[in-house]
Write a protein that holds these residues in place. Structure first.
Motif, mmCIF file in Angstrom:
data_model
loop_
_atom_site.group_PDB
_atom_site.id
_atom_site.type_symbol
_atom_site.label_atom_id
_atom_site.label_comp_id
_atom_site.label_asym_id
_atom_site.label_seq_id
_atom_site.Cartn_x
_atom_site.Cartn_y
_atom_site.Cartn_z
ATOM 1 N N ALA A 72 -8.146 34.645 14.829
ATOM 2 C CA ALA A 72 -7.306 33.839 15.715
ATOM 3 C C ALA A 72 -8.158 32.880 16.544
ATOM 4 O O ALA A 72 -7.770 31.726 16.778
ATOM 5 C CB ALA A 72 -6.484 34.747 16.633
ATOM 6 N N ALA A 73 -9.322 33.350 17.003
ATOM 7 C CA ALA A 73 -10.216 32.485 17.777
ATOM 8 C C ALA A 73 -10.742 31.340 16.910
ATOM 9 O O ALA A 73 -10.801 30.184 17.354
ATOM 10 C CB ALA A 73 -11.377 33.309 18.345
ATOM 11 N N ILE A 74 -11.128 31.643 15.670
ATOM 12 C CA ILE A 74 -11.610 30.598 14.770
ATOM 13 C C ILE A 74 -10.501 29.585 14.503
ATOM 14 O O ILE A 74 -10.733 28.368 14.496
ATOM 15 C CB ILE A 74 -12.117 31.217 13.459
ATOM 16 C CG1 ILE A 74 -13.409 32.014 13.724
ATOM 17 C CG2 ILE A 74 -12.370 30.142 12.401
ATOM 18 C CD1 ILE A 74 -13.882 32.816 12.537
ATOM 19 N N ARG A 75 -9.304 30.073 14.280
ATOM 20 C CA ARG A 75 -8.161 29.183 14.041
ATOM 21 C C ARG A 75 -7.948 28.225 15.211
ATOM 22 O O ARG A 75 -7.718 27.025 15.019
ATOM 23 C CB ARG A 75 -6.911 30.023 13.797
ATOM 24 C CG ARG A 75 -5.680 29.215 13.415
ATOM 25 C CD ARG A 75 -4.571 30.129 12.888
ATOM 26 N NE ARG A 75 -4.139 31.108 13.871
ATOM 27 C CZ ARG A 75 -4.194 32.426 13.702
ATOM 28 N NH1 ARG A 75 -4.683 32.919 12.572
ATOM 29 N NH2 ARG A 75 -3.770 33.241 14.641
ATOM 30 N N ALA A 76 -8.046 28.742 16.428
ATOM 31 C CA ALA A 76 -7.888 27.892 17.612
ATOM 32 C C ALA A 76 -8.990 26.846 17.686
ATOM 33 O O ALA A 76 -8.746 25.691 18.058
ATOM 34 C CB ALA A 76 -7.884 28.754 18.876
ATOM 35 N N GLY A 77 -10.216 27.247 17.337
ATOM 36 C CA GLY A 77 -11.329 26.304 17.369
ATOM 37 C C GLY A 77 -11.224 25.228 16.310
ATOM 38 O O GLY A 77 -11.532 24.056 16.567
ATOM 39 N N ILE A 78 -10.777 25.593 15.120
ATOM 40 C CA ILE A 78 -10.648 24.624 14.034
ATOM 41 C C ILE A 78 -9.680 23.510 14.410
ATOM 42 O O ILE A 78 -9.901 22.340 14.088
ATOM 43 C CB ILE A 78 -10.204 25.343 12.739
ATOM 44 C CG1 ILE A 78 -11.361 26.171 12.167
ATOM 45 C CG2 ILE A 78 -9.694 24.348 11.697
ATOM 46 C CD1 ILE A 78 -10.962 27.095 11.041
ATOM 47 N N LYS A 79 -8.624 23.865 15.088
ATOM 48 C CA LYS A 79 -7.634 22.851 15.493
ATOM 49 C C LYS A 79 -8.245 21.796 16.405
ATOM 50 O O LYS A 79 -7.794 20.647 16.419
ATOM 51 C CB LYS A 79 -6.464 23.530 16.198
ATOM 52 C CG LYS A 79 -5.589 24.376 15.289
ATOM 53 C CD LYS A 79 -4.470 25.039 16.078
ATOM 54 C CE LYS A 79 -3.604 25.911 15.181
ATOM 55 N NZ LYS A 79 -2.539 26.618 15.940
#
Length: 234
Positions: A72-79
């Motif tokens: 979830a943290a990686i997903r937020a960063g990718i955005k």
């Protein structure tokens, strides 16, 4: 060639390592970078350290409103990534930012679209730690390779580098460590995708030093391999 590297650093309770890690990233050979730190609701003072003393060193700082997991943290960063290339960097000191150039070379030479840093390819220093972790990693990689029809040596590696347009167009569902097999299987299904591996250094830490992954995450990874590889969930 002028390019920018977005470095996504997911972290949870890394008060003892996060400052050193960010300084290591800044001192890496790649200077045109965008540092994106995603704090996954730390409770040990990491959040306060990031928001105060380290704030000026970070380009984008994201605070999760609950502990959701690494995926979830990686997903937020990718955005939030705006660089030409995107790399995942753990907040501990197991992976060395001095390896960034070798990870980027296949991309900059236009030979690859995605590059994995392998802990199992030769030529770099490795701390000797847990035998069964190594066996587990190799088993999960083998199982993932069977469903993705690629020949990786280290699917579970932190160091994955993507062209931004590739990673931002993938629907990432997993919130925890299931991110690793999910993203691997999904990129393997992209037509004409070019995936490379390069050997990297690895300085693994013990559980006493803060290592978080455990056998339950291994079981979850197996579930995710069948979920995305066999049943082809998008």
């Amino acid at each position: 060639m002028t390019y920018k590297l977005s470095i996504i650093i997911p972290c949870f309770n890394e008060i003892t390592t996060i400052e050193t890690l960010i300084n290591n990233v800044i001192n890496s050979p790649i200077k045109n970078t965008e540092i994106i730190v995603v704090d996954d609701f730390s409770t040990d003072g990491t959040r306060e350290l990031l928001n105060e003393r380290l704030r000026e060193l970070i380009d984008k700082l994201i605070f999760q409103d609950s502990n959701q997991g690494k995926g979830a943290a990686i997903r937020a960063g990718i955005k939030q990534a705006s660089g030409d290339y995107v790399i995942i960097q753990d907040a501990d000191l197991e992976y060395d930012p001095q390896d960034y150039p070798k990870l980027l070379n296949p991309l900059l030479d236009d030979r690859a679209d995605v590059v994995y840093g392998s802990r199992f390819l030769g030529g770099n220093s490795h701390r000797v730690l847990f035998f069964w972790h190594s066996v587990g990693n190799r088993f999960l990689t083998l199982l993932c390779n069977m469903f993705s029809d690629i020949s990786l040596s280290d699917m579970e590696t932190c160091y994955k580098v993507f062209k931004k347009e590739i990673i931002q167009n993938i629907n990432i569902r997993e919130n925890r460590f299931g991110f690793e097999p999910e993203i691997t299987i999904k990129i393997s299904k992209i037509p004409e995708i070019r995936i490379y591996e390069v050997g990297i250094s690895y300085y693994g830490r013990t559980y006493a030093e803060g290592k978080k992954i455990n056998w339950k995450d291994g079981v979850s990874a197996i579930y995710c391999i069948f979920k995305y590889g066999l049943f082809r969930i998008n």
